[in-house]
Design a protein around this motif. Sequence first.
Motif, PDB file in Angstrom:
ATOM      1  N   GLN A 103       0.851  -1.209   0.000  1.00  0.00           N
ATOM      2  CA  GLN A 103       0.000   0.000   0.000  1.00  0.00           C
ATOM      3  C   GLN A 103       0.884   1.255   0.000  1.00  0.00           C
ATOM      4  O   GLN A 103       0.630   2.229  -0.708  1.00  0.00           O
ATOM      5  N   THR A 104       1.956   1.202   0.795  1.00  0.00           N
ATOM      6  CA  THR A 104       2.891   2.331   0.810  1.00  0.00           C
ATOM      7  C   THR A 104       3.552   2.482  -0.549  1.00  0.00           C
ATOM      8  O   THR A 104       3.751   3.588  -1.056  1.00  0.00           O
ATOM      9  N   ARG A 105       3.860   1.294  -1.166  1.00  0.00           N
ATOM     10  CA  ARG A 105       4.506   1.326  -2.469  1.00  0.00           C
ATOM     11  C   ARG A 105       3.596   1.994  -3.527  1.00  0.00           C
ATOM     12  O   ARG A 105       4.044   2.777  -4.353  1.00  0.00           O
ATOM     13  N   ILE A 106       2.321   1.606  -3.426  1.00  0.00           N
ATOM     14  CA  ILE A 106       1.360   2.206  -4.378  1.00  0.00           C
ATOM     15  C   ILE A 106       1.369   3.722  -4.188  1.00  0.00           C
ATOM     16  O   ILE A 106       1.463   4.497  -5.136  1.00  0.00           O
ATOM     17  N   PHE A 107       1.284   4.121  -2.928  1.00  0.00           N
ATOM     18  CA  PHE A 107       1.246   5.560  -2.625  1.00  0.00           C
ATOM     19  C   PHE A 107       2.480   6.253  -3.193  1.00  0.00           C
ATOM     20  O   PHE A 107       2.420   7.300  -3.831  1.00  0.00           O
ATOM     21  N   ASP A 108       3.622   5.587  -3.016  1.00  0.00           N
ATOM     22  CA  ASP A 108       4.870   6.188  -3.523  1.00  0.00           C
ATOM     23  C   ASP A 108       4.959   6.155  -5.048  1.00  0.00           C
ATOM     24  O   ASP A 108       5.686   6.938  -5.638  1.00  0.00           O
ATOM     25  N   SER A 109       4.251   5.177  -5.636  1.00  0.00           N
ATOM     26  CA  SER A 109       4.347   5.075  -7.096  1.00  0.00           C
ATOM     27  C   SER A 109       3.397   6.012  -7.835  1.00  0.00           C
ATOM     28  O   SER A 109       3.446   6.095  -9.062  1.00  0.00           O
ATOM     29  N   LEU A 110       2.504   6.653  -7.106  1.00  0.00           N
ATOM     30  CA  LEU A 110       1.551   7.554  -7.779  1.00  0.00           C
ATOM     31  C   LEU A 110       2.308   8.616  -8.571  1.00  0.00           C
ATOM     32  O   LEU A 110       3.306   9.143  -8.076  1.00  0.00           O
ATOM     33  N   SER A 111       1.826   8.880  -9.747  1.00  0.00           N
ATOM     34  CA  SER A 111       2.578   9.828 -10.581  1.00  0.00           C
ATOM     35  C   SER A 111       2.335  11.282 -10.174  1.00  0.00           C
ATOM     36  O   SER A 111       3.007  12.187 -10.653  1.00  0.00           O
ATOM     37  N   TYR A 112       1.333  11.511  -9.320  1.00  0.00           N
ATOM     38  CA  TYR A 112       1.104  12.887  -8.856  1.00  0.00           C
ATOM     39  C   TYR A 112       1.649  13.059  -7.446  1.00  0.00           C
ATOM     40  O   TYR A 112       1.436  12.189  -6.588  1.00  0.00           O
ATOM     41  N   PRO A 113       2.292  14.159  -7.160  1.00  0.00           N
ATOM     42  CA  PRO A 113       2.715  14.426  -5.782  1.00  0.00           C
ATOM     43  C   PRO A 113       1.461  14.442  -4.903  1.00  0.00           C
ATOM     44  O   PRO A 113       0.482  15.086  -5.267  1.00  0.00           O
ATOM     45  N   SER A 114       1.488  13.689  -3.804  1.00  0.00           N
ATOM     46  CA  SER A 114       0.288  13.613  -2.962  1.00  0.00           C
ATOM     47  C   SER A 114       0.660  13.762  -1.497  1.00  0.00           C
ATOM     48  O   SER A 114       1.731  13.321  -1.069  1.00  0.00           O
ATOM     49  N   VAL A 115      -0.257  14.379  -0.770  1.00  0.00           N
ATOM     50  CA  VAL A 115      -0.018  14.648   0.651  1.00  0.00           C
ATOM     51  C   VAL A 115      -1.259  14.166   1.410  1.00  0.00           C
ATOM     52  O   VAL A 115      -2.379  14.353   0.928  1.00  0.00           O
ATOM     53  N   VAL A 116      -1.054  13.564   2.583  1.00  0.00           N
ATOM     54  CA  VAL A 116      -2.205  13.146   3.391  1.00  0.00           C
ATOM     55  C   VAL A 116      -2.322  14.101   4.572  1.00  0.00           C
ATOM     56  O   VAL A 116      -1.327  14.398   5.238  1.00  0.00           O
ATOM     57  N   ILE A 117      -3.535  14.585   4.783  1.00  0.00           N
ATOM     58  CA  ILE A 117      -3.755  15.599   5.826  1.00  0.00           C
ATOM     59  C   ILE A 117      -4.801  15.066   6.802  1.00  0.00           C
ATOM     60  O   ILE A 117      -5.819  14.486   6.384  1.00  0.00           O
ATOM     61  N   ALA A 118      -4.543  15.292   8.064  1.00  0.00           N
ATOM     62  CA  ALA A 118      -5.503  14.860   9.101  1.00  0.00           C
ATOM     63  C   ALA A 118      -6.630  15.891   9.188  1.00  0.00           C
ATOM     64  O   ALA A 118      -6.462  17.029   8.743  1.00  0.00           O
ATOM     65  N   PRO A 119      -7.770  15.474   9.801  1.00  0.00           N
ATOM     66  CA  PRO A 119      -8.876  16.440   9.910  1.00  0.00           C
ATOM     67  C   PRO A 119      -8.489  17.721  10.663  1.00  0.00           C
ATOM     68  O   PRO A 119      -9.080  18.769  10.449  1.00  0.00           O
ATOM     69  N   ASP A 120      -7.480  17.637  11.526  1.00  0.00           N
ATOM     70  CA  ASP A 120      -7.072  18.883  12.203  1.00  0.00           C
ATOM     71  C   ASP A 120      -6.158  19.737  11.316  1.00  0.00           C
ATOM     72  O   ASP A 120      -5.582  20.724  11.760  1.00  0.00           O
ATOM     73  N   LYS A 121      -6.018  19.293  10.042  1.00  0.00           N
ATOM     74  CA  LYS A 121      -5.272  20.017   9.014  1.00  0.00           C
ATOM     75  C   LYS A 121      -3.750  19.930   9.171  1.00  0.00           C
ATOM     76  O   LYS A 121      -3.008  20.731   8.601  1.00  0.00           O
ATOM     77  N   SER A 122      -3.316  18.959   9.985  1.00  0.00           N
ATOM     78  CA  SER A 122      -1.867  18.747  10.058  1.00  0.00           C
ATOM     79  C   SER A 122      -1.485  17.709   9.015  1.00  0.00           C
ATOM     80  O   SER A 122      -2.270  16.822   8.656  1.00  0.00           O
ATOM     81  N   VAL A 123      -0.289  17.857   8.493  1.00  0.00           N
ATOM     82  CA  VAL A 123       0.167  16.948   7.438  1.00  0.00           C
ATOM     83  C   VAL A 123       0.714  15.685   8.081  1.00  0.00           C
ATOM     84  O   VAL A 123       1.557  15.764   8.989  1.00  0.00           O
ATOM     85  N   VAL A 124       0.187  14.528   7.617  1.00  0.00           N
ATOM     86  CA  VAL A 124       0.643  13.282   8.237  1.00  0.00           C
ATOM     87  C   VAL A 124       1.528  12.465   7.307  1.00  0.00           C
ATOM     88  O   VAL A 124       2.175  11.518   7.754  1.00  0.00           O
ATOM     89  N   GLY A 125       1.582  12.791   6.067  1.00  0.00           N
ATOM     90  CA  GLY A 125       2.451  12.031   5.174  1.00  0.00           C
ATOM     91  C   GLY A 125       2.429  12.577   3.768  1.00  0.00           C
ATOM     92  O   GLY A 125       1.577  13.397   3.422  1.00  0.00           O
ATOM     93  N   ALA A 126       3.405  12.119   2.974  1.00  0.00           N
ATOM     94  CA  ALA A 126       3.450  12.527   1.559  1.00  0.00           C
ATOM     95  C   ALA A 126       4.113  11.404   0.787  1.00  0.00           C
ATOM     96  O   ALA A 126       4.823  10.575   1.365  1.00  0.00           O
TER      97      ALA A 126
END
Length: 506
Positions: free
Chosen positions: A15-38
Amino acid sequence: MTSDTRFSQEELFWQTRIFDSLSYPSVVIAPDKSVVGANKKFYDTYKLSREDIIGKMCFHIFLYKDTPCNSEDCPISKVLKSKTNHSYTIKHQYKWEERVFSPIFDDRGAVAFVISSIRDITRTKSLENQLIGVKELISRVMYSSASAIVAADRQGNIELMNSVAKELFGDYNGGEGKITHTEQLYPPGKAKEIMKMLRDEKIGSKGKLIIPRTTIVNFKGEEIEVEMSAAIIYDDTGEESATMAIYNDLKDKIKVEKQLKYTQRQLAQSEKMASLGQLAAGVAHEINNPLTGVLFYASLLLEREDLDEGAKEDLSYIVEDANRCKNIVKSLLVYSRSTDTNKNIVQINEIVEQSLKLVRDQKKFRNTKIIRYLADEMMLINADTNKLNQVIINLVINAADAMEGSGKITLNTYKDKLHKKVFLEIKDTGGGIPRENLSKIFDPFFTTKEVGKSTGLGLSIVYGIIEEHGGTISVKKTGAKGTTFVIEFPMYVPREEGPFLCNLAL
Ligand SMILES: Nc1ncnc2c1ncn2[C@@H]1O[C@H](COP(=O)(O)OP(=O)(O)O)[C@@H](O)[C@H]1O
Ligand SMILES: [Mg+2]
């Protein structure tokens, strides 16, 4: 990202690999608007490390601000609320980005995180701008064109008309007319015929057609002569996708052509009249002397006492006929301008009144209504009153003849101050002049009336007199409803007296 006990290590790995393989830069944000990953693409694209973003607030990362943005505009708030995607485009360091925010749901269907994918749309945006530019240019070219342009879809539904076309065809989608289909632009059946010609490779090249002169109809149903070029617009696959046509109104061209023809005719006419005039003058002078002799000796003979009644009667016929000849000769001399002219500054309306007084009581006019529309202003011309009386009398007699006794003759005077012209129109309700006679009516001896009744000299005398006055005469209109002759005179303009002269006069 936090680990999830429901997933095996292997699952988490890919799943992490898929996320890393995405061709678009992507960021995951928590509901409190803090960034939890990219994903890796994000770190690589923006040359950032985990430390630069993890735990930071989204507005630091996305908007480079220290304070949160207005919650109404915040895409994360929107996603949390609506549980659907939200996106916006933004220009960031010479690049255009589309940032798409999508919800990541937990088991209960609540939005656990928001994932933002960033797409570089700089190229699309630049193409879009180019396209808008090209579209704008095309539309500006179309709308500033002096020609009428109409484009329609394959079914003939009109998609576009530039302002010149709207003017040419009348009220487009506005008034009663409502032009919506190409068939409405032409006389019945013509639109189909044009499409057939357009598709025919033997006529012009395929999909292209130029018609130098054709007829269109405006929304009122009036026919208009135009020059037209039409084309079929093909798409990339060679399929017909639309049609377009460019029209140029020939009104002005036709007017110029008509004017030219008229001038040529006038020129030919005046040349002919000049040579006929010379001929008439020659003949008249030659005949005048012997005729004077005939009249003189016949009159002398008539006075002799010893003549019997029969001889006297014969002689009186000779005198009568010789007098008729004399009158014809006189007319010819007037026509050829070989008579004296006595010009004065006169009011044209007065001459009209005077001439009408001379004819009004004749039997010919008993059932004729004579109407005058004489402009209520000074219209001075430099003219020989007697000769102009002859002109008007000839024209009204012709009018009465054409109406065979009953009808309406209208005399109308007006002026064109700008061009310094005075006009006199004589209109009748007679049977009109056949087209083939129009070029002959001013010729001496041309008549359609009974032999012996009329000499056919009337209009030629009129012509000669008008020419002598520096004017022109022509048939303005003729047809079954009647004929209108128009005479144009140069207007007499008194020389303005300067202050010096005024002083002298005082
Ligand atoms: N108002 C008119 N309506 C119809 N025909 C006319 C009119 N005026 C002149 N004509 C035609 O022009 C011809 C020539 O006119 P004109 O020179 O006056 O000769 P005439 O009157 O002796 O025939 C006429 O015979 C007639 O055919
Ligand atoms: Mg006449």
